[in-house]
Enzyme design. Structure first.
Site, PDB file in Angstrom:
ATOM      1  CE1 TYR A 109      32.000  51.329  -4.209  1.00 12.75           C
ATOM      2  CE2 TYR A 109      32.137  53.707  -3.986  1.00 12.75           C
ATOM      3  CZ  TYR A 109      31.740  52.594  -4.692  1.00 12.75           C
ATOM      4  OH  TYR A 109      31.082  52.749  -5.896  1.00 12.75           O
ATOM      5  CD  GLU A 197      32.097  49.773  -7.433  1.00  9.14           C
ATOM      6  OE1 GLU A 197      31.067  50.387  -7.109  1.00  9.14           O
ATOM      7  OE2 GLU A 197      32.081  48.576  -7.788  1.00  9.14           O
TER       8      GLU A 197
END
Ligand code: GDP
Ligand code: MN
Length: 390
Positions: A109, A197
């Site tokens: 991530y 993101e």
């Protein structure tokens, strides 16, 4: 402002960031054509809505052949996707993206956002990729790594290298991560982003980093200098009342309560929401009509409140300084004539031209409960909405 994954992926590509090859499609035929253009499968068909959590909700499906792409696109296009982020009403899927699949060795991530308290852009990374970051934050917060970026110095390679080390990256993946984060930080600044993101950031079968998902949000206040970004806006994905409000230059935020609020000034609007809550009510919106609204804008604002089926009552709380109470009153009357007011209306008008404003409302014949002050108004609207004596 939010954009779709396929749009964010195109921006990534423009910055030299590796993404799976993919194409958007609005119809089943376009999806089939997109698959053909991509070459041999397998493919992944992904719902394009402004929401994460699509995978778990059935909005991300794999297809081995072009025929299977047709079948998956038929399922996903037109479905109402209910994810953790959409609320129970879900989102109608009007577009899909058909992409090549990537083989996943490892999922990470990574994101960039603004830490308001620190007054810094921060980079957040985790080895728990593919999971919801909120869940990771709750269950295994030690797996979330954060660095603050000095705006003068910028993101330095050693910072990214340090994060890569802590994520357990090795060899070429480390240098690819440094390169990736440098590009993301540049994109973040160039385009006035509020969030970038990538979840998951994938190490693929050939040991390369690939952005398997792409999410970018932008600072609305910067859109005036980002016309290429503003052009990516998809109004279908936004709350219709917020879209309408932006046409009138109103500061409007949709909430889930049932008391509509029309207020001038952001501070008074916040205080109005608080005092409604303190009286047991629940505001349906934040609305600041601004300090110098015209009658047309006030009419637009009041129409937006009247058009919300959840609204059971409206509280107009105006402290006129530059804003004139007669303009507010004229706007209320104009919108009410057009749409009718089927709910209780409590009005508190104070300040510039308040007498004139009150006279306009009185002569309009509208059913209005006048309030002496803000506390009185909040009490009255909550009582009217909840069926008690005012
Ligand atoms: P989200 O659920 O809205 O965040 O959508 P994602 O684009 O992240 O897709 C959901 C999940 O599907 C990802 O976390 C991956 O695990 C998986 N996924 C997406 N694309 C691929 C792919 O090309 N190959 C593989 N193996 N998995 C994929
Ligand atoms: Mn994702």
């Amino acid at each position: 402002m939010k954009i779709h994954e396929y749009q964010a992926a195109a921006l990534f590509e423009a910055y030299g960031i590796r993404v799976p090859k993919g194409r958007p499609a609005s119809t089943v035929e376009e999806a089939v054509e997109a698959a053909r253009q991509l070459g041999d499968g397998p493919y992944v068909v992904k719902a394009q809505v402004h929401s994460g959590g699509r995978g778990k909700a059935g909005g991300v499906k794999f297809a081995a052949t072009v025929d299977e792409v047709r079948a998956r696109a038929e399922e996903i296009l037109g479905m109402t996707l209910v994810t953790k982020q959409t609320g129970p009403q879900g989102r109608l899927v009007r577009k899909v993206m058909v992409s090549e699949t990537i083989s996943i060795q490892k999922e990470y991530y990574v994101s960039f956002t603004v830490d308001g308290a620190a007054e810094r852009v921060v980079m957040i990374a985790s080895s728990a990729g593919g999971m919801e970051i909120e869940q990771t934050a709750q269950e295994t917060p030690e797996k979330i790594l954060t660095i603050r970026i000095d705006p003068v110095i910028g993101l330095k390679d050693y910072q990214s290298r340090d994060i890569a080390d802590q994520l357990g990256m090795r060899g070429n993946v480390v240098s690819e991560f440094i390169d990736l984060t440098r590009k993301l930080y540049r994109l973040f600044n160039d385009k006035d982003c509020s969030l970038i993101e990538i979840n998951p950031l994938v190490v693929d079968g050939e040991n390369h980093l690939v952005a398997a998902d792409a999410k970018i949000n932008f600072d609305d206040n910067a859109l005036m200098r980002q016309s290429d970004i503003a052009a990516l806006r998809d109004e279908y994905e936004e709350d219709p009342r917020e879209v309408e409000a932006s046409k009138f230059d109103l500061n409007y935020v949709q909430l889930d309560g049932n008391i509509g609020c029309m207020v001038n000034g952001a501070g008074l609007a916040m205080a109005t929401m608080d005092i409604i809550q303190a009286n047991g009510g629940n505001p349906s919106n934040f609305l600041d009509v601004g300090g110098s609204a015209t009658e047309e804008r006030v009419t637009g604002a009041f129409s937006i409140l009247l058009s919300d089926p959840k609204v059971r009552g409206i509280f107009v709380n105006i402290f006129g300084g530059i804003m004139r109470c007669d303009v507010i009153a004229a706007g209320i009357v104009a919108a009410s004539k057009k749409l009718g007011v089927g709910v209780p209306l409590v009005v508190r008008l104070e300040g510039t031209n308040s007498e004139e404003g009150k006279r306009i409302l009185e002569e309009s014949g509208l059913q209005i409960t006048a309030a002496d002050d803000m506390a009185d108004g909040a009490r009255k609207i909550c009582a009217l909405v909840h069926g008690k004596e005012a």
